[in-house]
Design a protein around this motif. Structure first.
Motif, mmCIF file in Angstrom:
data_model
loop_
_atom_site.group_PDB
_atom_site.id
_atom_site.type_symbol
_atom_site.label_atom_id
_atom_site.label_comp_id
_atom_site.label_asym_id
_atom_site.label_seq_id
_atom_site.Cartn_x
_atom_site.Cartn_y
_atom_site.Cartn_z
ATOM 1 N N GLY A 150 0.867 -1.181 0.000
ATOM 2 C CA GLY A 150 0.000 0.000 0.000
ATOM 3 C C GLY A 150 0.896 1.221 0.000
ATOM 4 N N ILE A 151 0.308 2.373 -0.268
ATOM 5 C CA ILE A 151 1.135 3.588 -0.330
ATOM 6 C C ILE A 151 0.358 4.749 0.286
ATOM 7 C CG2 ILE A 151 0.370 4.344 -2.644
ATOM 8 C CD1 ILE A 151 3.399 4.909 -3.244
ATOM 9 N N GLY A 152 1.075 5.785 0.698
ATOM 10 C CA GLY A 152 0.441 6.972 1.281
ATOM 11 C C GLY A 152 -0.313 6.587 2.532
ATOM 12 N N GLY A 153 -1.596 6.957 2.578
ATOM 13 C CA GLY A 153 -2.405 6.651 3.748
ATOM 14 C C GLY A 153 -2.563 5.156 3.994
ATOM 15 N N SER A 154 -2.382 4.349 2.977
ATOM 16 C CA SER A 154 -2.504 2.896 3.136
ATOM 17 C C SER A 154 -1.175 2.252 3.525
ATOM 18 C CB SER A 154 -3.038 2.281 1.841
ATOM 19 O OG SER A 154 -4.301 2.812 1.551
ATOM 20 N N ASP A 155 -0.214 3.101 3.886
ATOM 21 C CA ASP A 155 1.102 2.610 4.294
ATOM 22 C C ASP A 155 1.603 3.311 5.561
ATOM 23 O OD1 ASP A 155 3.906 1.493 3.859
ATOM 24 O OD2 ASP A 155 4.295 3.632 3.602
ATOM 25 N N ALA A 203 -3.408 -3.243 0.418
ATOM 26 C CA ALA A 203 -4.138 -2.166 1.093
ATOM 27 C C ALA A 203 -4.330 -0.996 0.147
ATOM 28 C CB ALA A 203 -3.355 -1.721 2.332
ATOM 29 N N SER A 204 -5.548 -0.808 -0.298
ATOM 30 C CA SER A 204 -5.817 0.334 -1.168
ATOM 31 C C SER A 204 -7.297 0.682 -1.095
ATOM 32 C CB SER A 204 -5.432 0.002 -2.614
ATOM 33 O OG SER A 204 -5.773 1.086 -3.449
ATOM 34 N N LYS A 205 -7.580 1.874 -0.647
ATOM 35 C CA LYS A 205 -8.975 2.307 -0.550
ATOM 36 C C LYS A 205 -9.658 2.190 -1.912
ATOM 37 C CE LYS A 205 -11.645 6.427 0.581
ATOM 38 N NZ LYS A 205 -11.609 7.790 1.133
ATOM 39 N N THR A 206 -8.996 2.680 -2.943
ATOM 40 C CA THR A 206 -9.599 2.693 -4.277
ATOM 41 C C THR A 206 -9.340 1.408 -5.059
ATOM 42 O OG1 THR A 206 -7.566 3.685 -5.095
ATOM 43 C CG2 THR A 206 -9.361 5.186 -4.512
ATOM 44 N N PHE A 207 -8.301 0.717 -4.716
ATOM 45 C CA PHE A 207 -7.813 -0.464 -5.440
ATOM 46 C C PHE A 207 -7.508 -0.130 -6.906
ATOM 47 C CE2 PHE A 207 -7.219 -5.134 -5.235
ATOM 48 C CZ PHE A 207 -6.791 -5.198 -3.925
ATOM 49 N N THR A 208 -7.135 1.107 -7.144
ATOM 50 C CA THR A 208 -6.741 1.499 -8.503
ATOM 51 C C THR A 208 -5.397 2.227 -8.483
ATOM 52 O OG1 THR A 208 -7.944 3.578 -8.252
ATOM 53 C CG2 THR A 208 -9.110 1.784 -9.357
ATOM 54 N N THR A 209 -4.797 2.410 -7.315
ATOM 55 C CA THR A 209 -3.548 3.169 -7.222
ATOM 56 C C THR A 209 -2.439 2.430 -7.983
ATOM 57 O OG1 THR A 209 -4.267 4.018 -5.107
ATOM 58 C CG2 THR A 209 -1.920 4.189 -5.569
ATOM 59 N N ALA A 210 -1.857 3.132 -8.949
ATOM 60 C CA ALA A 210 -0.946 2.468 -9.893
ATOM 61 C C ALA A 210 0.204 1.746 -9.186
ATOM 62 C CB ALA A 210 -0.397 3.511 -10.867
ATOM 63 N N GLY A 266 -7.868 8.519 3.346
ATOM 64 C CA GLY A 266 -6.672 7.671 3.327
ATOM 65 C C GLY A 266 -5.751 7.909 4.516
ATOM 66 N N ARG A 267 -5.429 9.161 4.766
ATOM 67 C CA ARG A 267 -4.476 9.453 5.844
ATOM 68 C C ARG A 267 -5.104 9.340 7.232
ATOM 69 N NH1 ARG A 267 -5.355 13.450 2.447
ATOM 70 N NH2 ARG A 267 -6.427 15.345 3.093
ATOM 71 N N TYR A 268 -6.398 9.067 7.273
ATOM 72 C CA TYR A 268 -7.098 8.878 8.551
ATOM 73 C C TYR A 268 -7.567 7.431 8.689
ATOM 74 C CZ TYR A 268 -7.124 13.947 8.410
ATOM 75 O OH TYR A 268 -6.731 15.257 8.350
ATOM 76 N N GLN A 347 3.892 14.254 8.675
ATOM 77 C CA GLN A 347 4.137 15.044 7.470
ATOM 78 C C GLN A 347 2.951 14.879 6.510
ATOM 79 O OE1 GLN A 347 7.521 13.726 5.036
ATOM 80 N NE2 GLN A 347 8.405 15.674 5.699
ATOM 81 N N GLN A 348 2.555 13.631 6.292
ATOM 82 C CA GLN A 348 1.408 13.425 5.409
ATOM 83 C C GLN A 348 0.132 13.992 6.027
ATOM 84 O OE1 GLN A 348 -0.389 9.484 4.648
ATOM 85 N NE2 GLN A 348 -1.087 10.352 2.706
ATOM 86 N N LEU A 349 -0.078 13.680 7.297
ATOM 87 C CA LEU A 349 -1.310 14.130 7.956
ATOM 88 C C LEU A 349 -1.466 15.645 7.797
ATOM 89 C CD1 LEU A 349 -3.720 13.422 9.833
ATOM 90 C CD2 LEU A 349 -2.207 13.906 11.764
ATOM 91 N N ASP A 503 -9.475 16.690 1.285
ATOM 92 C CA ASP A 503 -9.230 16.250 -0.092
ATOM 93 C C ASP A 503 -7.728 16.376 -0.366
ATOM 94 O OD1 ASP A 503 -8.811 18.954 -0.352
ATOM 95 O OD2 ASP A 503 -10.516 19.327 -1.664
ATOM 96 N N GLN A 504 -7.286 16.011 -1.555
ATOM 97 C CA GLN A 504 -5.870 16.120 -1.908
ATOM 98 C C GLN A 504 -5.710 16.177 -3.415
ATOM 99 O OE1 GLN A 504 -6.755 13.300 0.346
ATOM 100 N NE2 GLN A 504 -7.625 12.494 -1.555
ATOM 101 N N TRP A 505 -6.367 17.182 -4.012
ATOM 102 C CA TRP A 505 -6.330 17.290 -5.475
ATOM 103 C C TRP A 505 -4.928 17.567 -5.970
ATOM 104 C CZ3 TRP A 505 -10.445 15.253 -7.415
ATOM 105 C CH2 TRP A 505 -11.646 15.314 -6.704
HETATM 106 C C1 G6Q Z 1 -4.247 10.183 1.787
HETATM 107 C C2 G6Q Z 1 -4.181 10.180 0.346
HETATM 108 C C3 G6Q Z 1 -3.229 9.184 -0.244
HETATM 109 C C4 G6Q Z 1 -3.801 7.772 -0.398
HETATM 110 C C5 G6Q Z 1 -2.881 6.986 -1.324
HETATM 111 C C6 G6Q Z 1 -3.290 5.559 -1.470
HETATM 112 O O1 G6Q Z 1 -5.056 10.753 2.422
HETATM 113 O O2 G6Q Z 1 -5.447 10.050 -0.163
HETATM 114 O O3 G6Q Z 1 -2.027 9.121 0.445
HETATM 115 O O4 G6Q Z 1 -3.928 7.169 0.832
HETATM 116 O O5 G6Q Z 1 -2.841 7.603 -2.583
HETATM 117 O O6 G6Q Z 1 -4.581 5.460 -1.986
HETATM 118 P P1 G6Q Z 1 -5.313 4.082 -2.023
HETATM 119 O O7 G6Q Z 1 -5.514 3.621 -0.636
HETATM 120 O O8 G6Q Z 1 -6.608 4.326 -2.739
HETATM 121 O O9 G6Q Z 1 -4.423 3.141 -2.778
#
Ligand code: G6Q
Length: 560
Positions: A150-155, A203-210, A266-268, A347-349, A503-505
């Motif tokens: 997973g990455i970002g909030g999922s990591d 771990a991916s909220k969207t399950f589309t993160t490249a 994600g970050r929460y 830092q991310q939060l 959000d995080q546009w």
């Molecule tokens: C956090 C962001 C971002 C997100 C990642 C992973 O608040 O939205 O860090 O968590 O891009 O996203 P997925 O969980 O959808 O893969």
């Protein structure tokens, strides 16, 4: 919603100018009770914010600002499940994930608590099965290793908490975290593992993160190269996600899916199914204690009056520095090796949440918003960058965090750690005057020009602000409270600025360009479709790829 021209803002600026010549030395000398009056104490924690150049008036003005900006109303709207993430039309209800009371939490007229409890139950049964050896791999061997992809909030959240709870990792599998799409990350982890005893949590909220999908596909290929049969995937891959269709498409059955919902940012999300690796590593009971701690902080934030509300006070100090004083950054300095990843997590939060330049209604924010957040564990940082904190030209407010006890007592080392932490905030606040520097140099036997030449280098101006958070030995409940404290601090800052912290546009454009650019890296043909800098970088990449100009890949300089 302009802040600058308002009456309260003008008074804050006037007050800032009035404080400009005031030194912490004087503030402490004038008020023997200062440390007590500017601190927050409860059973588990002592938070000292007396080493900020503030007075009662500063806090009163900041609280007036908070009221003017409707902080309490925004907080109540969050807890009420309103869609305060306006650009995505979503509620912001991570507090429901750790709602340990019997109070319902409502989104779109529906109590989400039964779903939350069912998801927790899924985490409990699965983590207990894996930890006890009841859940085995395709050869009936116990799971020894878990790899979270997973990455970002999922990591960052689960990785930081899992590391912080290392003293509780008894009997659990080893848990690894792979986030980077750089193939080095996954490859190096897999080198040490065996497919028959490894479980992947994708771990991916969207399950589309490249990045995550690329790593998950690579992990599946690695697994199947050994296991051969796709039906074995069910024993070795689980998904932590909100997107059932994509999870299925990847080849993970819904029974192997741990759910959460779009109202969890994600970050929460470490409190949701994204926290499964925490339960696998430290046990479900510890995960629940983490939630308990966060819930206690939520209750404090929800009910305490502004003047006694810790996240409100820390958030308003954050606004004071970022916006009224216009400072650029904030350091987080945990004197606790277990919190080594806390700066990256915060830092991310903070930066994803409040790195915003327009308000909810799209108007430019006319003051500085979210600061750069950075840091390293003490005492390492002392030997790296504290020079700038003490004697540089920039003012960097610091958060010191330190536990009263270590899980790993070793001689007097923990006392040495605490001494360093307390000494740093003392040095930052009070510094060393020219007279004190001179006296010290004289005591060392220096005189005359040699002494005078050194004095300016030995002066510490002091008056550099810090908060110290002193807690009991770090455990899951304390950690939960600390993290919820920072979450709500960030909320307060965003609410004062009127930005959407959820959000995080800002991460979108780079992603889109990367997708477009990716095919242009293939083949030898020179690329001319971008600006001259990007074109040159792509074309140089093609030249350097597979090359051996540096000699590193061959027997360069005969040093093989
Ligand atoms: C956090 C962001 C971002 C997100 C990642 C992973 O608040 O939205 O860090 O968590 O891009 O996203 P997925 O969980 O959808 O893969």
């Amino acid at each position: 919603m302009a802040l600058k021209g308002t009456g309260i803002w003008r008074r804050l600026e006037a007050h800032r100018d009035h404080l400009a010549g005031v030194h912490l030395r004087t503030l402490f000398a004038d008020d023997p009770d200062r440390a007590r009056r500017f601190s927050h104490q409860s059973g588990w924690v002592h938070v000292d914010y007396s080493k900020h150049v503030i007075t009662d008036e500063t806090l009163a003005l900041l609280r007036e600002l908070a009221t003017a900006q409707g902080i309490e109303a925004w907080r109540d709207r969050m807890f009420a499940g309103e869609a305060i993430n306006t650009t995505e039309g979503r509620a912001v209800l991570h507090v429901a994930l750790r709602n340990r009371s019997s109070r319902p939490m409502v989104v779109d007229g529906r109590d989400v608590m039964p779903d939350v409890r069912a998801a927790l139950n899924h985490i409990r049964t699965f983590s207990e099965a894996v930890r006890s050896g009841g859940w085995t791999g395709y050869t009936d061997q116990r799971i020894t290793d878990v790899v979270n992809i997973g990455i970002g909030g999922s990591d960052l959240g689960p990785a930081m908490v899992t590391a912080a709870l290392a003293p509780y990792h008894r009997q659990g599998p080893r848990v690894h975290f792979v986030s980077n799409v750089d193939p080095t990350h996954l490859s190096r982890e897999l080198q040490r593992l065996h497919p028959a005893t490894t479980l992947f949590t994708v771990a991916s909220k969207t399950f589309t993160t490249a990045e995550t999908m690329a790593n998950a596909r690579a992990a599946r290929a690695w697994f199947l190269a050994q296991a051969r049969d796709e039906t074995h995937i069910a024993k070795h891959f689980v998904a932590l996600s909100t997107n059932e269709a994509e999870v299925r498409r990847f080849g993970i059955a819904p029974e192997q899916m741990f759910v959460f919902w779009d109202w969890v940012g994600g970050r929460y999300s470490l409190w949701s199914s994204i926290g499964l690796p925490i339960a696998l590593a430290a046990g479900y009971g510890r995960f629940e204690m983490l939630l308990d701690g966060a819930h206690e902080m939520d209750e404090h934030f929800r009910t305490a009056p502004l003047a006694d509300n810790l996240p409100v006070t820390l958030g308003l100090l954050g606004v004071w520095y970022a916006s009224v004083l216009g400072l650029e950054s904030q350091a987080v300095l945990p004197y606790d090796q277990l919190l080594a990843r806390l700066p990256a997590y915060l830092q991310q939060l903070a930066m994803d949440s409040n790195g915003k330049r327009v308000t909810r209604d799209g108007q430019p924010v006319d003051v500085g918003t979210g600061p750069l957040v950075w840091g390293e564990p003490g005492t390492n940082g002392q030997h790296a960058f504290y020079q700038l904190l003490h004697q540089g030209t920039r003012l960097v407010p610091c958060d010191f965090l330190v536990g009263a006890e270590s899980h790993y007592p070793l001689g007097d080392q923990h006392a040495l750690l605490v001494a360093n932490c307390l000494a740093q905030s003392e040095a930052l606040a009070f510094g060393r005057t020219a007279e004190e520097a001179r006296a010290e140099l004289e005591a060392q036997g220096l005189t005359g020009d040699a002494l005078e030449a050194l004095v300016p280098h030995k002066v510490f101006p002091g008056n550099r602000p810090s908060t110290t958070i002193l807690y009991e030995k770090l455990g899951p409940r304390t950690l939960g409270k600390l993290l919820a404290l920072y979450e709500h601090k960030v909320f307060v800052m965003g609410a004062v600025w009127g930005v959407n912290s959820f959000d995080q546009w800002g991460v979108e454009l780079g992603k889109q360009l990367a997708t477009r650019l990716r095919p242009e890296l293939d083949g030898p043909a020179p690329v001319t479709s971008h600006d001259s800098s990007t074109n040159a970088l792509i074309n140089e990449y093609k030249r350097l790829r597979g090359g051996s100009v540096s000699g590193d890949q061959g027997s360069g300089n005969g040093r093989r």
